[in-house]
Design an enzyme around this catalytic site. Structure first.
Site, mmCIF file in Angstrom:
data_model
loop_
_atom_site.group_PDB
_atom_site.id
_atom_site.type_symbol
_atom_site.label_atom_id
_atom_site.label_comp_id
_atom_site.label_asym_id
_atom_site.label_seq_id
_atom_site.Cartn_x
_atom_site.Cartn_y
_atom_site.Cartn_z
ATOM 1 N N ARG A 65 -22.466 46.197 16.136
ATOM 2 C CA ARG A 65 -22.120 45.679 17.458
ATOM 3 C C ARG A 65 -21.240 44.442 17.269
ATOM 4 O O ARG A 65 -21.043 43.969 16.162
ATOM 5 C CB ARG A 65 -23.346 45.425 18.338
ATOM 6 C CG ARG A 65 -24.598 44.951 17.726
ATOM 7 C CD ARG A 65 -24.637 43.508 17.239
ATOM 8 N NE ARG A 65 -24.047 42.575 18.173
ATOM 9 C CZ ARG A 65 -23.461 41.455 17.843
ATOM 10 N NH1 ARG A 65 -23.346 41.098 16.571
ATOM 11 N NH2 ARG A 65 -22.959 40.653 18.745
ATOM 12 N N GLN A 222 -29.514 39.019 20.643
ATOM 13 C CA GLN A 222 -28.518 38.868 19.569
ATOM 14 C C GLN A 222 -28.437 37.423 19.075
ATOM 15 O O GLN A 222 -28.124 37.165 17.919
ATOM 16 C CB GLN A 222 -27.126 39.325 20.047
ATOM 17 C CG GLN A 222 -26.966 40.812 20.237
ATOM 18 C CD GLN A 222 -27.276 41.250 21.656
ATOM 19 O OE1 GLN A 222 -28.063 40.631 22.356
ATOM 20 N NE2 GLN A 222 -26.671 42.343 22.102
ATOM 21 N N ASP A 263 -15.409 40.300 24.635
ATOM 22 C CA ASP A 263 -15.293 41.750 24.402
ATOM 23 C C ASP A 263 -14.006 42.326 24.963
ATOM 24 O O ASP A 263 -13.521 43.369 24.495
ATOM 25 C CB ASP A 263 -16.492 42.471 24.999
ATOM 26 C CG ASP A 263 -17.722 42.224 24.145
ATOM 27 O OD1 ASP A 263 -18.347 41.163 24.304
ATOM 28 O OD2 ASP A 263 -18.020 43.069 23.282
ATOM 29 N N ASN A 273 -17.743 38.996 28.343
ATOM 30 C CA ASN A 273 -18.576 38.771 27.158
ATOM 31 C C ASN A 273 -20.025 39.069 27.545
ATOM 32 O O ASN A 273 -20.311 39.417 28.699
ATOM 33 C CB ASN A 273 -18.417 37.333 26.647
ATOM 34 C CG ASN A 273 -19.058 37.135 25.274
ATOM 35 O OD1 ASN A 273 -18.822 37.926 24.358
ATOM 36 N ND2 ASN A 273 -19.888 36.122 25.121
ATOM 37 N N LYS A 274 -20.918 38.934 26.604
ATOM 38 C CA LYS A 274 -22.336 39.254 26.806
ATOM 39 C C LYS A 274 -22.877 38.669 28.107
ATOM 40 O O LYS A 274 -22.566 37.532 28.445
ATOM 41 C CB LYS A 274 -23.122 38.718 25.602
ATOM 42 C CG LYS A 274 -24.610 38.942 25.617
ATOM 43 C CD LYS A 274 -25.009 40.374 25.866
ATOM 44 C CE LYS A 274 -24.420 41.347 24.864
ATOM 45 N NZ LYS A 274 -24.511 42.761 25.314
#
Ligand code: MRU
Length: 381
Positions: A65, A222, A263, A273-274
């Site tokens: 990932r 994460q 991302d 992004n996350k």
């Protein structure tokens, strides 16, 4: 000697040694190995990918990932997929080879939707393969070699880009003692070194030891599992916090900068992004703290004017209701689980790329910074 069966070891890498999330072993008839990031930090477990389905599942299940690492794994995955298709043939007609190549690339493109590095890498693989398919009869050996060469190039370029991002980011963190980061944008998420963490590692290499506050990053942790581990491995002082503690950490003056990866970045600088990143940017603005994004040019999608068009991956409810095997919510509760959010450009003080720093973050500055590599930029989702 690398064993040919999955490798599990509970021993840590030597302090300071970077883990490799993606590795190709051998020549064009070789094999892709991935570090199973879902098993970190408990164990370092590397597994081989004997077929393209294993690569697809590894991406979907977040065994590999992080936007750049997904792109690199998919690039090697194309070689794996073509090895499978061409197992019993030494040559085949161009149209047949092209059709198989398209099949493999299209399949891998369905693994995850948000990180544009996946589509960028697959486009490059498809272009390389198409060139190799230009002759009437395509030799298996030639096609596989060409594909592997391109995957290796993508891998090596990412390594270079990460180190350049680190060098470019150091200056922005010069006056900070504490930094907050979210998710994992380190060596595990890239070829090595990372993007957001690269700036922190480069500061450390230059003798400036930052204290890093690490958001645990619900629901898949994460930050806790991967970033905290990477920082420990490198001897960077770090404190783990729950995501909901970020405002308090900022109010107490513990951090002077927030830095994350991305991302997918649209032409105007809006950055996906996350999930949770957008909230952090809002909090940073409320506390007068600069918010930075660090990402390579392969994360830009100039075909999208703004972040509105970025596809946001929706993930399984179980990641929230029974993450890591323990039920923490009542059966039948409705769940919403977007894996990413989009931070508007106006909340981003600067985007650090391998080519330099984009600030202020405007469409004009994004285009100016990335122009020379325009033809390499992704244009599909
Ligand atoms: O769902 P993940 O773990 O793939 O999400 C990863 C992130 O959001 C990272 O911050 C991003 O990919 C940048 S990695 C250099």
């Amino acid at each position: 000697m690398v064993p040919s069966t999955p490798t599990a070891t509970s021993s840590q890498t030597a302090r300071g040694a970077a883990p490799r999330s993606v590795r190709w072993e051998g020549a064009a008839d070789g094999q892709l190995w991935l570090l199973d990031q879902t098993r970190l930090p408990a164990e370092l477990f590397e597994f081989p990918c004997p077929n393209v389905q294993t690569v697809w599942e590894a991406i979907r299940q977040l065994k590999v990932r992080g936007a750049p690492a997904i792109g690199i794994a998919a690039a090697y995955g194309v070689v794996t997929g073509m090895q499978e298709h061409l197992e019993s043939v030494s040559e085949l007609p161009s149209a047949a080879a092209q059709s198989l190549l398209d099949q493999v690339c299209d399949y891998l493109a369905t693994s995850r939707p948000t990180a544009v590095n996946l589509f960028w890498a697959l486009d490059r693989m498809r272009t390389a393969g198409t060139t190799a398919c230009a002759t009437k009869l395509v030799k298996r050996e030639d096609l596989l070699q060409r594909l592997l060469q391109t995957a290796v190039e993508i891998h090596a370029e990412d390594r270079e880009m990460c180190h350049a991002i680190g060098r470019n980011g150091v200056e922005l963190l010069r006056s900070a003692q504490g930094v907050l980061t979210h998710c994992n944008a380190g060596g595990l998420a890239t070829a090595e070194y990372g993007t957001a963490l690269a700036a922190i590692f480069a500061a450390q290499d230059a003798g400036h030891l930052l204290h890093v506050y690490v958001d645990e990053t619900r629901p898949l942790l994460q930050g806790a599992r991967l970033t905290a581990w990477e920082l420990q491995q490198r001897g960077v002082p770090a404190t783990l916090i729950c995501d909901s503690m970020a405002a308090q950490v900022m109010r107490e003056g513990r951090v002077q900068a927030v830095i994350t990866g991305a991302d997918r970045i649209a032409a105007n600088g809006d950055s996906a992004n996350k999930i949770g990143t957008y909230g952090l940017a809002v909090l940073a603005a409320a506390h007068g703290i600069p918010f930075y994004i660090a990402a390579p040019s392969s994360t830009f999608d100039l075909s999208l004017e703004s972040g509105e068009g970025i596809p946001i991956e929706q993930r399984a409810a179980e990641e929230i209701t029974e993450g890591f095997g323990r039920r923490t919510a009542p059966l039948g509760i409705e769940v919403y689980n977007p894996a990413f959010d989009v931070t508007p450009a106006k909340l981003i003080r600067a985007i650090i790329t391998e080519q330099g720093i984009i600030s202020p973050v405007t469409t004009e500055n994004v285009r100016r910074q990335l122009q020379p590599h325009g033809e390499l930029l992704p244009g599909r989702n």
